[in-house]
Design a protein around this motif. Sequence first.
Motif, PDB file in Angstrom:
ATOM      1  N   VAL A  10       3.616   7.976  14.622  1.00 29.53           N
ATOM      2  CA  VAL A  10       2.840   7.539  13.463  1.00 29.53           C
ATOM      3  C   VAL A  10       3.754   7.442  12.244  1.00 29.53           C
ATOM      4  O   VAL A  10       4.566   8.325  12.001  1.00 29.53           O
ATOM      5  N   PHE A  12       3.437   6.696   8.033  1.00 27.78           N
ATOM      6  CA  PHE A  12       2.496   6.645   6.916  1.00 27.78           C
ATOM      7  C   PHE A  12       3.106   5.780   5.823  1.00 27.78           C
ATOM      8  O   PHE A  12       4.146   6.120   5.268  1.00 27.78           O
ATOM      9  N   LEU A  58      -6.706   7.808   4.466  1.00 27.32           N
ATOM     10  CA  LEU A  58      -5.864   7.158   5.462  1.00 27.32           C
ATOM     11  C   LEU A  58      -6.614   5.967   6.037  1.00 27.32           C
ATOM     12  O   LEU A  58      -7.799   6.055   6.351  1.00 27.32           O
ATOM     13  N   SER A  60      -6.276   2.891   8.998  1.00 28.38           N
ATOM     14  CA  SER A  60      -5.591   2.381  10.186  1.00 28.38           C
ATOM     15  C   SER A  60      -6.356   1.176  10.700  1.00 28.38           C
ATOM     16  O   SER A  60      -7.580   1.243  10.883  1.00 28.38           O
ATOM     17  N   LEU A  65     -10.274   6.312   7.903  1.00 29.77           N
ATOM     18  CA  LEU A  65     -10.383   7.350   8.927  1.00 29.77           C
ATOM     19  C   LEU A  65     -11.150   8.556   8.403  1.00 29.77           C
ATOM     20  O   LEU A  65     -10.941   8.997   7.273  1.00 29.77           O
ATOM     21  N   SER A  74      -8.763   7.711  16.513  1.00 34.08           N
ATOM     22  CA  SER A  74      -8.526   6.816  15.389  1.00 34.08           C
ATOM     23  C   SER A  74      -7.649   5.631  15.745  1.00 34.08           C
ATOM     24  O   SER A  74      -7.382   4.797  14.894  1.00 34.08           O
ATOM     25  N   GLN A  75      -7.182   5.559  16.981  1.00 37.15           N
ATOM     26  CA  GLN A  75      -6.391   4.409  17.408  1.00 37.15           C
ATOM     27  C   GLN A  75      -7.329   3.278  17.771  1.00 37.15           C
ATOM     28  O   GLN A  75      -8.368   3.505  18.388  1.00 37.15           O
ATOM     29  N   MET A  88      -0.174   3.898   9.453  1.00 39.87           N
ATOM     30  CA  MET A  88      -1.380   4.217   8.688  1.00 39.87           C
ATOM     31  C   MET A  88      -1.050   4.058   7.216  1.00 39.87           C
ATOM     32  O   MET A  88       0.006   4.491   6.762  1.00 39.87           O
TER      33      MET A  88
END
Length: 118
Positions: A10, A12, A58, A60, A65, A74-75, A88
């Motif tokens: 991940v 950010f 966040l 995505s 999320l 959350s994918q 994200m």
Amino acid sequence: MAGGREAIEVRFRLFDGTDIGPSGLDPSTTVAALKEFVLARWPQDKEVVPRTVNDVTLISSGRILENNRTLAESQFPAGEVPGGVLTMHVVVRTHQADKSEKQLSKAPKQNRCGCTIL
């Protein structure tokens, strides 16, 4: 890595285009824990700095999320690349906006009409 599942890479992306990560994170990590991860690694040279996890949102694949969901939940298929890095986006709620909102709420309410007669 819990339950034999592979770590999810991940990254950010901050508001100015800089990144935190990529980092391999356990799929069972909650979004709230991800926010704490971001806060702990926030660059010190930024003008905008979140104070708490409540200041961080966040996003995505265009979706905000929820704190109680996990990274695996959350994918989203549209944003996944096998073996790739999940990006994200980090949105920070600044406290300056809080002050102006409070000032507006304390201001006396005025009745106004926005009509135009031609």
